[in-house]
Write a protein that holds these residues in place. Structure first.
Motif, short mmCIF file in Angstrom:
data_model
loop_
_atom_site.label_atom_id
_atom_site.label_comp_id
_atom_site.label_asym_id
_atom_site.label_seq_id
_atom_site.Cartn_x
_atom_site.Cartn_y
_atom_site.Cartn_z
N UNK A 222 29.64 -25.97 34.90
CA UNK A 222 29.91 -27.16 34.09
C UNK A 222 28.65 -27.84 33.54
N UNK A 223 27.52 -27.62 34.20
CA UNK A 223 26.33 -28.38 33.83
C UNK A 223 25.52 -27.69 32.74
N UNK A 224 24.63 -28.44 32.14
CA UNK A 224 23.68 -27.91 31.17
C UNK A 224 22.28 -28.01 31.76
N UNK A 225 21.35 -27.22 31.29
CA UNK A 225 19.96 -27.32 31.75
C UNK A 225 19.58 -26.32 32.81
N UNK A 226 20.52 -25.44 33.22
CA UNK A 226 20.20 -24.48 34.28
C UNK A 226 20.14 -23.05 33.75
N UNK A 227 19.96 -22.91 32.47
CA UNK A 227 19.89 -21.59 31.86
C UNK A 227 18.76 -20.77 32.48
N UNK A 228 19.07 -19.55 32.85
CA UNK A 228 18.06 -18.67 33.41
C UNK A 228 18.04 -18.65 34.93
N UNK A 229 18.63 -19.67 35.57
CA UNK A 229 18.65 -19.64 37.04
C UNK A 229 20.00 -20.09 37.60
N UNK A 230 21.07 -19.90 36.81
CA UNK A 230 22.41 -20.19 37.32
C UNK A 230 22.70 -19.29 38.52
N UNK A 231 23.34 -19.87 39.52
CA UNK A 231 23.66 -19.13 40.72
C UNK A 231 22.56 -19.12 41.76
N UNK A 232 21.42 -19.73 41.42
CA UNK A 232 20.27 -19.75 42.34
C UNK A 232 20.19 -21.03 43.15
N UNK A 233 21.05 -22.00 42.83
CA UNK A 233 20.96 -23.33 43.46
C UNK A 233 22.05 -23.48 44.53
N UNK A 234 21.67 -23.69 45.79
CA UNK A 234 22.67 -23.79 46.87
C UNK A 234 23.24 -25.19 47.10
N UNK A 235 22.58 -26.21 46.54
CA UNK A 235 23.03 -27.60 46.76
C UNK A 235 22.88 -28.38 45.46
N UNK A 236 23.82 -29.29 45.24
CA UNK A 236 23.74 -30.13 44.04
C UNK A 236 23.93 -31.61 44.40
N UNK A 237 23.16 -32.42 43.70
CA UNK A 237 23.29 -33.87 43.78
C UNK A 237 23.57 -34.38 42.37
N UNK A 238 24.54 -35.25 42.25
CA UNK A 238 24.79 -35.92 40.97
C UNK A 238 24.56 -37.41 41.19
N UNK A 239 23.64 -37.99 40.43
CA UNK A 239 23.32 -39.42 40.52
C UNK A 239 24.06 -40.14 39.40
N UNK A 240 24.77 -41.21 39.75
CA UNK A 240 25.49 -42.00 38.76
C UNK A 240 25.13 -43.47 38.89
N UNK A 241 25.42 -44.23 37.84
CA UNK A 241 25.27 -45.69 37.88
C UNK A 241 26.54 -46.30 37.29
N UNK A 242 27.04 -47.32 37.95
CA UNK A 242 28.29 -47.95 37.55
C UNK A 242 28.06 -48.91 36.38
N UNK A 243 28.64 -48.58 35.22
CA UNK A 243 28.51 -49.46 34.05
C UNK A 243 29.14 -50.83 34.30
N UNK A 244 30.15 -50.88 35.16
CA UNK A 244 30.85 -52.15 35.41
C UNK A 244 29.98 -53.16 36.14
N UNK A 245 28.81 -52.73 36.61
CA UNK A 245 27.91 -53.65 37.31
C UNK A 245 27.08 -54.50 36.35
N UNK A 246 27.21 -54.25 35.06
CA UNK A 246 26.34 -54.91 34.08
C UNK A 246 27.14 -55.75 33.10
N UNK A 247 26.48 -56.78 32.58
CA UNK A 247 27.13 -57.71 31.67
C UNK A 247 26.83 -57.35 30.22
#
Length: 339
Positions: A222-247
């Motif tokens: 599903x992700x972009x940016x891993x061209x050339x090394x797909x399947x080589x990553x054993x762990x993933x982290x996704x960092x998000x920020x909640x838009x609802x926290x801002x005015x």
């Protein structure tokens, strides 16, 4: 003439796409859904209580300061309970603890000169009586509120650490041991990253981690940016920020807060011997909804980045990724007196 028309069409197409992204940001920042409004309500409290705590941290804090926001916050806490929100949530506990510290501070002075104090203390006591006594005790034991004196020796402790060498040893790693990270290491990395500064101490970020093989494979697809090394990553982290926290006047601040957090997190991973690679996430990429559904990310959270990570496999091939010279980045305006 034809070339000019083609350039105009191309320019218009780019601007239309940028407008499309802005419209999507506007819609995802809506506070109309119940869960988004709850986030907005909680973070409104954090913004206001942060201003009260800042007042307690000033050089000469005046007795009786911030009486209006404190009164407003107590009313908001009553509203919080009335709406059925969780009183064990950080936003509520932080607000409660700072107001308790505020009341303690005021008692150091002659409160008879502060006519609003009696009503503030009374309403706060009524609120306290409505809460579970164990919760109140845990808030007082686990959280600090107000201000304290930090010794100069502690402030200068950072000079004892060779941060430049530490930063230089951090590289984008794309080859890892084929094994999951220990959850204790991830928990420690997040504990460190949670020390990052955020606007009014809102701490609007979330971290989604997985080492489950099938989920990792789906993220890979599903992700972009891993061209050339797909399947080589054993762990993933996704960092998000909640838009609802801002005015409304804080449009796109979620990306700034998220970026700061991301930097702390990747350096925290490096400090624990965990290699990592930040993969930029394109705003509203075509697979975003699928990725959010897979990981249980709410629609009003902005994806900041995807981070592939894992333990180093040994000596590792890394690109140089040469950095700019200081003269290319630093622009000194005026001349200091020291010169």
């Amino acid at each position: 003439m034809i070339t000019k028309i083609k350039k105009a069409i191309q320019y218009f197409s780019v601007r239309c796409y940028e407008l499309k992204i802005s419209i999507k940001e506007f819609r995802r920042g809506s506070k109309l859904s119940s869960d988004a409004f709850e986030s907005f309500y909680k973070n409104g409290m954090l913004v206001e209580v942060h201003s009260v705590e800042k007042g307690l941290g000033l050089k000469n804090t005046k007795p009786g300061h911030s009486s209006k926001p404190v009164t407003n916050l107590i009313n908001k806490m009553f509203g919080y309970i009335g709406r059925g929100y969780d009183p064990t949530d950080f936003a509520f506990k932080e607000t409660y603890r700072v107001i308790a510290a505020y009341i303690e501070y005021q008692k150091e002075f002659d409160t008879s000169k502060f006519p609003e104090f009696a009503e503030i203390e009374r309403k706060f006591n009524v609120l306290t009586q409505q809460l579970d006594s164990n919760l109140v005790a845990s808030i007082k034991d686990d959280l600090n509120g107000g201000a304290h004196i930090v010794p100069l020796k502690e402030l200068l402790h950072g000079k004892d650490f060779d941060v430049q060498s530490f930063f230089k040893t951090r590289h984008s790693i794309r080859m890892y041991q084929k094994m999951p990270l220990n959850q204790s290491d991830i928990q420690k990395a997040v504990e460190i990253a949670n020390m990052s500064p955020s606007a009014c101490n809102r701490q609007p970020n979330k971290v989604y981690f997985t080492s489950e093989c099938e989920t990792v494979k789906q993220i890979d697809d599903l992700i972009t940016g891993s061209s050339g090394f797909k399947g080589e990553t054993p762990n993933y982290i996704i960092v998000t920020t909640d838009r609802a926290c801002f005015m409304k006047e804080e449009q796109y601040q979620w990306y700034i807060n998220g970026g700061i957090y991301l930097s702390y997190l990747t350096l925290a991973l490096h400090s624990l011997g965990i290699g990592n690679c930040i993969m930029q996430w394109k705003a509203f990429y075509r697979t975003e909804n699928k990725l959010k559904e897979l990981l249980g990310i709410s629609s009003h959270e902005a994806i900041i980045a995807v981070v592939g990570c894992g333990y180093y496999q040994g000596d590792t091939k890394c690109i140089y990724a040469q950095r700019k010279a200081v003269s290319d980045t630093l622009h000194i305006v005026g001349v200091s007196d020291a010169e």
